[in-house]
Design a protein around this motif. Structure first.
Motif, PDB file in Angstrom:
ATOM      1  N   LEU A  42      -0.461  -2.732  -2.813  1.00 56.87           N
ATOM      2  CA  LEU A  42       0.913  -2.364  -3.124  1.00 56.87           C
ATOM      3  C   LEU A  42       1.575  -1.835  -1.852  1.00 56.87           C
ATOM      4  O   LEU A  42       0.993  -1.007  -1.145  1.00 56.87           O
ATOM      5  CB  LEU A  42       0.960  -1.291  -4.211  1.00 56.87           C
ATOM      6  CG  LEU A  42       0.273  -1.628  -5.543  1.00 56.87           C
ATOM      7  CD1 LEU A  42       0.327  -0.422  -6.462  1.00 56.87           C
ATOM      8  CD2 LEU A  42       0.913  -2.829  -6.196  1.00 56.87           C
ATOM      9  N   LEU A  43       2.773  -2.340  -1.564  1.00 57.89           N
ATOM     10  CA  LEU A  43       3.485  -1.928  -0.356  1.00 57.89           C
ATOM     11  C   LEU A  43       4.938  -1.606  -0.695  1.00 57.89           C
ATOM     12  O   LEU A  43       5.543  -2.272  -1.541  1.00 57.89           O
ATOM     13  CB  LEU A  43       3.477  -3.035   0.707  1.00 57.89           C
ATOM     14  CG  LEU A  43       2.134  -3.624   1.129  1.00 57.89           C
ATOM     15  CD1 LEU A  43       1.842  -4.899   0.328  1.00 57.89           C
ATOM     16  CD2 LEU A  43       2.149  -3.974   2.612  1.00 57.89           C
ATOM     17  N   SER A  44       5.491  -0.619  -0.039  1.00 50.89           N
ATOM     18  CA  SER A  44       6.909  -0.331  -0.233  1.00 50.89           C
ATOM     19  C   SER A  44       7.771  -1.458   0.319  1.00 50.89           C
ATOM     20  O   SER A  44       8.849  -1.755  -0.214  1.00 50.89           O
ATOM     21  CB  SER A  44       7.269   0.988   0.457  1.00 50.89           C
ATOM     22  OG  SER A  44       6.915   0.945   1.830  1.00 50.89           O
ATOM     23  N   ALA A  45       7.318  -2.089   1.387  1.00 55.29           N
ATOM     24  CA  ALA A  45       7.941  -3.271   1.977  1.00 55.29           C
ATOM     25  C   ALA A  45       6.833  -3.997   2.730  1.00 55.29           C
ATOM     26  O   ALA A  45       5.818  -3.377   3.095  1.00 55.29           O
ATOM     27  CB  ALA A  45       9.083  -2.893   2.921  1.00 55.29           C
ATOM     28  N   HIS A  46       7.002  -5.293   2.952  1.00 55.62           N
ATOM     29  CA  HIS A  46       5.908  -6.007   3.619  1.00 55.62           C
ATOM     30  C   HIS A  46       5.767  -5.528   5.072  1.00 55.62           C
ATOM     31  O   HIS A  46       6.623  -4.818   5.610  1.00 55.62           O
ATOM     32  CB  HIS A  46       6.072  -7.521   3.494  1.00 55.62           C
ATOM     33  CG  HIS A  46       7.199  -8.129   4.270  1.00 55.62           C
ATOM     34  ND1 HIS A  46       7.265  -8.111   5.645  1.00 55.62           N
ATOM     35  CD2 HIS A  46       8.300  -8.815   3.864  1.00 55.62           C
ATOM     36  CE1 HIS A  46       8.336  -8.743   6.068  1.00 55.62           C
ATOM     37  NE2 HIS A  46       9.001  -9.169   5.000  1.00 55.62           N
ATOM     38  N   THR A  47       4.672  -5.923   5.703  1.00 53.46           N
ATOM     39  CA  THR A  47       4.309  -5.351   6.996  1.00 53.46           C
ATOM     40  C   THR A  47       5.156  -5.867   8.154  1.00 53.46           C
ATOM     41  O   THR A  47       4.932  -5.455   9.306  1.00 53.46           O
ATOM     42  CB  THR A  47       2.821  -5.607   7.293  1.00 53.46           C
ATOM     43  OG1 THR A  47       2.552  -7.014   7.191  1.00 53.46           O
ATOM     44  CG2 THR A  47       1.947  -4.856   6.301  1.00 53.46           C
ATOM     45  N   GLY A  48       6.111  -6.726   7.885  1.00 52.65           N
ATOM     46  CA  GLY A  48       7.074  -7.099   8.907  1.00 52.65           C
ATOM     47  C   GLY A  48       8.079  -5.996   9.183  1.00 52.65           C
ATOM     48  O   GLY A  48       8.820  -6.061  10.177  1.00 52.65           O
TER      49      GLY A  48
END
Length: 281
Positions: A42-48
């Motif tokens: 789960l991520l708040s936003a992708h790693t870009g």
């Protein structure tokens, strides 16, 4: 069967940025399927994006899968993408193995790298784990970087080739993937002649190349759009080569539209307006 066909979609979930489950769920739903998501991370936003909040879901996956088993759920497809670590592959093996035994469609997108660059989480152990998932796949959909990683080939050498030499090298990489045990492989995003992008389709009987116009922008999540639409077409019973051609046409359409809006590349491709078409591609 009176219910809507189901797909178990195993991938990461980002709160912002079009990729992974935030792409797969709306696309496959619009194509007429019930999406049953299993998040790996789960991520708040992708790693870009800088400094996202990240929560690994590995500890929760056994109970999650156990409850699915207790409910006696069955699926018409299993579609896997990004894994947070090699332990997650071990947890997913029974799901994929059971699907293979019963003839259920298995789409494995070995999301580990792109444009010659490994994701931060990609380790030798994860590459080995992805090989195990690929061995259970009906179709695997690596980009050229991922295909080279899985096949143990030098990406820089192959990416530096042109024309017939490049085609022959990609075909050899694809044949290596088939040797793992998967039924077919679609190697995406190979540079073609002129301003084209080529998808190589191998199914053990030959190798076909499907070219489409290139959009000279690098958007996050394009591979997720490709694999999601392809999964939907295969669930509809469309033959593999036709499914790849129709998927590539859709990806070009949404990518060209996104480029016309001049949006940040890390936001991903704007596919939502096209869902109103019902993805009758």
């Amino acid at each position: 069967m009176n219910r809507i066909p189901r797909v178990a979609a195993v991938n990461d979930l980002s709160g912002f940025g079009r990729c992974s489950l935030s792409v797969a769920m709306p696309i496959l739903s619009a194509m007429g399927f019930q999406v049953c998501p299993l998040p790996t991370v789960l991520l708040s936003a992708h790693t870009g994006y800088p400094d996202p909040h990240i929560r690994d879901f590995t500890e929760d996956m056994p109970a999650y899968l156990s409850h699915w088993n207790a409910l006696s759920l069955d699926f018409e497809a299993v579609y896997t993408g990004f894994l947070g670590n090699e332990q997650q592959e071990q947890l997913l093996q029974p799901l994929l193995a059971r699907a293979k035994e019963t003839g259920v469609l298995r789409v494995v997108d070995p999301a580990m790298a792109d444009h010659g660059q490994l994701y931060a989480t990609c380790t030798p152990a994860l590459i080995d784990a992805m090989r195990q998932l690929v061995s259970l796949a009906t179709v695997t959909t690596p980009n050229l970087t991922e295909a080279c990683l899985l096949a143990g080939e030098d990406y820089d050498r192959i990416a530096g080739l042109k024309g017939i030499a490049l085609s022959g090298a990609v075909k050899t990489v694809g044949e290596t993937l088939l040797s793992f045990g998967c039924q077919s492989a679609v190697i995406t995003g190979v540079p073609g002649e002129g301003d084209t992008i080529v998808n190589f389709v191998l199914d053990g009987t030959g190798c076909e190349q499907i070219a489409s116009p290139a959009v000279m922008r690098t958007y996050a999540g394009t591979g997720d759009v490709f694999s999601s639409v392809l999964c939907g077409h295969l669930m509809r019973g469309t033959p593999l080569t036709e499914s790849v051609a129709r998927t590539a046409a859709f990806v070009h359409k949404v990518t060209a539209y996104t480029a016309s809006l001049d949006l940040p590349e890390q936001d991903g491709v704007v596919f939502e307006p096209f869902l109103r078409e019902g993805l009758d591609l």
